[in-house]
Write a protein that holds these residues in place. Structure first.
Motif, PDB file in Angstrom:
ATOM      1  N   ILE A 135      -0.339   2.739   2.820  1.00 36.80           N
ATOM      2  CA  ILE A 135      -1.039   1.511   3.190  1.00 36.80           C
ATOM      3  C   ILE A 135      -0.038   0.361   3.261  1.00 36.80           C
ATOM      4  CG2 ILE A 135      -3.267   2.180   2.215  1.00 36.80           C
ATOM      5  CD1 ILE A 135      -2.596   0.575  -0.277  1.00 36.80           C
ATOM      6  N   VAL A 136      -0.423  -0.711   3.932  1.00 42.65           N
ATOM      7  CA  VAL A 136       0.342  -1.951   3.939  1.00 42.65           C
ATOM      8  C   VAL A 136      -0.518  -3.018   3.279  1.00 42.65           C
ATOM      9  CG1 VAL A 136       1.440  -3.732   5.353  1.00 42.65           C
ATOM     10  CG2 VAL A 136       1.572  -1.324   6.044  1.00 42.65           C
ATOM     11  N   VAL A 137       0.050  -3.711   2.294  1.00 42.82           N
ATOM     12  CA  VAL A 137      -0.690  -4.752   1.568  1.00 42.82           C
ATOM     13  C   VAL A 137       0.114  -6.040   1.577  1.00 42.82           C
ATOM     14  CG1 VAL A 137      -1.794  -3.060   0.062  1.00 42.82           C
ATOM     15  CG2 VAL A 137       0.325  -4.174  -0.676  1.00 42.82           C
ATOM     16  N   ASN A 138      -0.581  -7.153   1.316  1.00 39.88           N
ATOM     17  CA  ASN A 138       0.118  -8.420   1.125  1.00 39.88           C
ATOM     18  C   ASN A 138       0.192  -8.740  -0.362  1.00 39.88           C
ATOM     19  OD1 ASN A 138      -2.437  -9.350   0.445  1.00 39.88           O
ATOM     20  ND2 ASN A 138      -2.713 -10.572   2.292  1.00 39.88           N
ATOM     21  N   HIS A 139       0.614  -9.955  -0.698  1.00 40.10           N
ATOM     22  CA  HIS A 139       0.817 -10.321  -2.100  1.00 40.10           C
ATOM     23  C   HIS A 139      -0.481 -10.329  -2.895  1.00 40.10           C
ATOM     24  CE1 HIS A 139      -0.328 -14.083  -0.175  1.00 40.10           C
ATOM     25  NE2 HIS A 139      -0.722 -14.515  -1.352  1.00 40.10           N
ATOM     26  N   ARG A 140      -1.615 -10.493  -2.232  1.00 41.61           N
ATOM     27  CA  ARG A 140      -2.915 -10.462  -2.930  1.00 41.61           C
ATOM     28  C   ARG A 140      -3.435  -9.044  -3.087  1.00 41.61           C
ATOM     29  NH1 ARG A 140      -3.719 -14.817   0.692  1.00 41.61           N
ATOM     30  NH2 ARG A 140      -4.697 -13.368   2.162  1.00 41.61           N
ATOM     31  N   MET A 141      -2.719  -8.078  -2.542  1.00 43.47           N
ATOM     32  CA  MET A 141      -3.145  -6.673  -2.492  1.00 43.47           C
ATOM     33  C   MET A 141      -4.306  -6.467  -1.527  1.00 43.47           C
ATOM     34  SD  MET A 141      -0.842  -5.374  -4.317  1.00 43.47           S
ATOM     35  CE  MET A 141      -1.291  -3.667  -4.607  1.00 43.47           C
ATOM     36  N   ASP A 142      -4.412  -7.350  -0.529  1.00 42.57           N
ATOM     37  CA  ASP A 142      -5.311  -7.094   0.598  1.00 42.57           C
ATOM     38  C   ASP A 142      -4.726  -5.938   1.400  1.00 42.57           C
ATOM     39  OD1 ASP A 142      -6.947  -9.299  -0.011  1.00 42.57           O
ATOM     40  OD2 ASP A 142      -5.680 -10.654   1.161  1.00 42.57           O
ATOM     41  N   VAL A 143      -5.552  -4.987   1.768  1.00 41.24           N
ATOM     42  CA  VAL A 143      -5.085  -3.854   2.562  1.00 41.24           C
ATOM     43  C   VAL A 143      -5.122  -4.252   4.031  1.00 41.24           C
ATOM     44  CG1 VAL A 143      -5.457  -1.427   3.159  1.00 41.24           C
ATOM     45  CG2 VAL A 143      -5.930  -2.235   0.825  1.00 41.24           C
ATOM     46  N   LEU A 144      -3.952  -4.368   4.641  1.00 33.84           N
ATOM     47  CA  LEU A 144      -3.831  -4.831   6.016  1.00 33.84           C
ATOM     48  C   LEU A 144      -3.824  -3.686   7.017  1.00 33.84           C
ATOM     49  CD1 LEU A 144      -1.036  -7.507   5.471  1.00 33.84           C
ATOM     50  CD2 LEU A 144      -3.514  -7.781   5.230  1.00 33.84           C
ATOM     51  N   ALA A 145      -3.345  -2.530   6.596  1.00 31.43           N
ATOM     52  CA  ALA A 145      -3.294  -1.355   7.474  1.00 31.43           C
ATOM     53  C   ALA A 145      -3.222  -0.107   6.606  1.00 31.43           C
ATOM     54  CB  ALA A 145      -2.093  -1.432   8.410  1.00 31.43           C
ATOM     55  N   TRP A 146      -3.629   1.017   7.168  1.00 32.38           N
ATOM     56  CA  TRP A 146      -3.649   2.269   6.418  1.00 32.38           C
ATOM     57  C   TRP A 146      -3.593   3.425   7.405  1.00 32.38           C
ATOM     58  CZ3 TRP A 146      -7.571  -1.138   7.181  1.00 32.38           C
ATOM     59  CH2 TRP A 146      -8.674  -0.702   7.914  1.00 32.38           C
ATOM     60  N   ASN A 147      -3.192   4.591   6.913  1.00 31.71           N
ATOM     61  CA  ASN A 147      -3.269   5.783   7.750  1.00 31.71           C
ATOM     62  C   ASN A 147      -4.405   6.677   7.270  1.00 31.71           C
ATOM     63  OD1 ASN A 147      -2.216   7.033   5.463  1.00 31.71           O
ATOM     64  ND2 ASN A 147      -0.219   7.476   6.361  1.00 31.71           N
TER      65      ASN A 147
END
Length: 296
Positions: A135-147
């Motif tokens: 997954i790709v997350v930001n500093h808040r641990m929002d999931v921005l992308a995933w496989n």
């Protein structure tokens, strides 16, 4: 840190100093038993002042938020006296807005703009990792992308409203997600410590403040652990997952920084080669190929 009101009431630096002072065993710090009753755990203010070679009045002013000018050398002395771990030392300098090792006084922190969209090449990378949930997350641990593998392992993120695609929020408020953890309490405490670290770096992040506020209102454990001021930076972890389809798996959770998007991280989940966990993960990935969706 300017977090939502239910979790606040703190002065950032002051509350952190008080919490770490309370966590120090006076005997381990070399404090003699003077026969006086200790009404609270940990070091007294005068003991911390002596260990850090500053005045008691200065400790009082720091803890009460009545001084905003503190040098890097004083912070180093306080960190040594409080026996802070590396992540805690970084947090101390962050909430004081001082660069570690700096000799001057506090100044305005450098803030990077938050990026809510994953780097395009990260999406491409996820698509080329069919054997690794990521997954790709930001500093808040929002999931921005995933496989597809990550959707199969964790949850079908595509079925969630974008505002709910947050690993920390899911850990505390989603019962199915919570049940995935073999040791939920440890995972949840790690979440709080990570969020606390990021909150100190981004005091003006309204979305992060709102997340802290929501979790503080809705979960007693979060409120309790947030008040302890435990902090943790990125690290490699091994977590046990109890998956309803694949069974129990011990997975390495590895985080990779993104040079072009400093606000983002790629998180990959792998298993030890030849282990039962690897077999379970392989089965899960095969199942995921036909039952869950990747990020489009």
């Amino acid at each position: 840190m300017a977090c939502a009101q239910p979790a606040r009431g703190d002065t950032g630096l002051g509350d952190f100093l008080r919490s770490r002072r309370a966590a120090v065993d006076p005997r381990e710090a070399g404090m003699p038993d003077d026969g006086r009753l200790r009404r609270v755990p940990g070091l007294r203010r005068e003991e911390l002042a002596m260990l850090a070679h500053v005045s008691v009045d200065y400790i009082v002013r720091l803890e009460q938020g009545r001084t905003t000018r503190v040098s890097g050398s004083v912070l180093d002395a306080l960190a040594d006296a409080l026996r802070l771990k590396p992540d805690e030392r970084d947090y101390l300098f962050t909430v004081a807005d001082v660069t570690p090792g700096a000799a001057g006084t506090a100044g305005a922190p450098t803030r990077r703009p938050s990026q809510s969209e994953p780097a395009p090449r990260l999406r491409q990378l996820l698509d080329t990792m069919p054997d690794v949930p990521a997954i790709v997350v930001n500093h808040r641990m929002d999931v921005l992308a995933w496989n597809r593998g990550a959707a199969g392992l964790l949850t079908d993120f595509s079925a969630l409203p974008p505002a709910h695609r947050n690993l920390i929020r899911l850990t505390f408020l989603d019962q199915s997600f919570r049940a995935l953890y073999g040791d939920w309490q440890r995972a949840a405490k790690d979440c709080v410590a990570t969020l606390r670290m990021e909150a100190a770096r981004r005091t003006d992040d309204a979305a992060l403040n709102a997340l802290v506020g929501e979790l503080s209102v809705r979960d007693q454990d979060f409120r309790t652990w947030w008040a302890t001021h435990q902090v943790r930076g990125p690290s490699q972890l091994v977590k046990t997952y109890r998956h309803p389809i694949a069974g129990t798996m011990d997975l390495d959770v590895q985080q990779f920084s993104v040079d072009t998007h400093p606000d983002q991280k790629l998180i990959a989940f792998t298993a030890e080669p030849g282990s039962p966990s690897e077999k379970a993960l392989h089965f899960l990935l095969q199942w995921s190929n036909t039952h869950v969706m990747a990020d489009d």
